[in-house]
Design an enzyme around this catalytic site. Structure first.
Site, short mmCIF file in Angstrom:
data_model
loop_
_atom_site.label_atom_id
_atom_site.label_comp_id
_atom_site.label_asym_id
_atom_site.label_seq_id
_atom_site.Cartn_x
_atom_site.Cartn_y
_atom_site.Cartn_z
CD1 TRP A 1 -2.21 -2.08 2.03
CD2 TRP A 1 -2.97 -1.30 0.07
NE1 TRP A 1 -3.24 -2.89 1.62
CE2 TRP A 1 -3.72 -2.44 0.43
CE3 TRP A 1 -3.26 -0.65 -1.12
CZ2 TRP A 1 -4.76 -2.94 -0.37
CZ3 TRP A 1 -4.29 -1.13 -1.92
CH2 TRP A 1 -5.02 -2.26 -1.54
CG ASP B 1 -3.14 4.27 4.08
OD1 ASP B 1 -4.19 4.14 4.72
OD2 ASP B 1 -2.84 3.56 3.09
CE LYS C 1 -8.59 -2.71 4.40
NZ LYS C 1 -7.82 -1.89 3.48
#
Ligand code: PLP
Length: 361
Positions: free
Chosen positions: A98, A165, A189
């Site tokens: 990511w 992030d 999430k």
């Protein structure tokens, strides 16, 4: 009974799901379902305002920050962030794919310096020895590396603007928002279903590149923070339903005692599972111990037991475990134990691992 360990989208609090079902039938006693209302109805504006307020309250967000709810997922923020903030150079800490993907998008807007990377060991640790270049516009980190089960569980001191992030650990612990310039993530999430993306941005960064780079209206953060009533601010149609489920999820977090209480429960859950992994002769953890995530717990079969991977997967499935297959780049198993994952599910997985060991001795 199923124990849901999916990495995202994933388990939601039962209360939030029930409230969402009811709202689909009848939103706010209007006789109309939430999927069918206008986003300009007062009832919805109140939900928008209260959801923003919950974010502010739960994370103790200072008043000089804006909270935005956008579409596009964290992956869209990979380019929104540099489009708005990257003038010359940005620094990235590469702790997983990511992070790598985020850095790739930044290259469209300027120079990117990867200050450190743990790719050499399949991102199984968080690099510690690196220097943050003070001439960069910002330093980007991924606080929780969902695929590898590593986490930066503290708010670092950073000499330049810090961008994070926090897709997979937001609301799992208290965060000192004032140490960050910008925090973003997909909701799916820890704070809701797929479809809404949160951005917490320090106000002085809005319009940072005014006069230097032309931005499309939707890409410019100012567009989404511009309205007079900042609590309602909606430039276009927001993801109404995902925001509603997020609203209910945050109410659940608040009722449990907020992020302090959440952190305590999360640490307990993670310890239960890591203790079993370390004790059980059949399994080993894959992440460096000091960097272990309390959200995603990764483990593989111990040396000598590699041939039993499939057998354990079957064994666990029969006992109701869902979503424990590890990401293909790490292999083995990953149990995602986000906020809404009940401790009973973690205990059931621990029991399952113990039973598997006993059955195979
Ligand atoms: C899941 C995830 C993403 C991708 O989020 P999308 O909303 O699917 O774009 C990015 N970063 C991290 C840390 C993630 O866990």
């Amino acid at each position: 009974m199923k124990h849901n360990f999916n990495a995202g989208p994933c388990v939601l609090p039962r209360e939030a799901v029930e409230a969402a079902i009811e709202a689909i039938r009848d939103f706010d006693n209007t006789g109309i379902g939430i999927l069918e209302i206008s986003h300009r109805t007062p009832g919805w504006e109140r939900v928008m305002a209260e959801t923003r307020q919950l974010w502010r309250e739960l994370l103790n967000i200072p008043d000089n920050y804006e909270v935005l709810f956008l579409g596009g997922g964290a992956s869209t923020q990979f380019f929104h962030v540099p489009a708005n903030l990257l003038k010359n150079k940005a620094a990235y800490l590469q702790t997983g794919v990511w992070a790598k993907k985020a850095a790739k998008e930044a290259k469209f807007y300027g120079d990117v310096e990867i200050v450190a990377s743990s790719e050499d060991k399949t991102y199984s640790y968080i690099p510690k020895d690196y220097v943050i270049p003070t001439d960069a516009d910002y330093f980007h980190i991924t606080t929780n590396n969902t695929i590898y089960g590593t986490e930066i569980r503290y708010d670092m001191d950073c000499p330049i603007d810090l961008v994070a992030d926090m897709s997979s650990d937001i609301m799992s612990r208290p965060v000192d928002v004032s140490k960050y310039a910008l925090i973003y993530g997909g909701a799916q999430k820890n704070v809701g279903p797929a479809g809404v993306t949160f951005v917490i941005i320090r106000r002085d960064l809005l319009g940072k590149l005014e006069g230097e780079r032309k931005l499309q209206t939707m890409v410019d953060y100012r567009t989404h923070a511009a309205e007079e009533d900042r609590n309602i601010s909606m430039f276009n149609t927001p993801p109404v339903f995902p925001i509603y489920v997020m609203y209910q999820t945050l109410k659940w977090v608040k009722n449990l005692g907020g992020v302090e209480a959440m952190n305590k429960i999360n640490v307990e859950k993670a310890e239960l599972l890591y203790n079993e992994i370390d004790r059980n002769s059949m399994f080993v953890g894959t992440a460096a111990k000091e960097d272990r995530s309390i959200m995603n717990v990764c483990f593989v079969m111990a040396p000598g037991h590699e041939d039993k991977e499939k057998a354990f997967m079957e064994f666990a499935k029969e006992r109701g475990m869902v979503g424990i297959k590890g990401h293909r780049s790490v292999g083995g198993f990953r149990a995602s134990i986000y906020n809404a994952c009940p401790v009973e599910s973690v205990k059931a997985l621990v029991q399952c691992m113990q039973d598997f060991e006993a059955a195979n001795k």
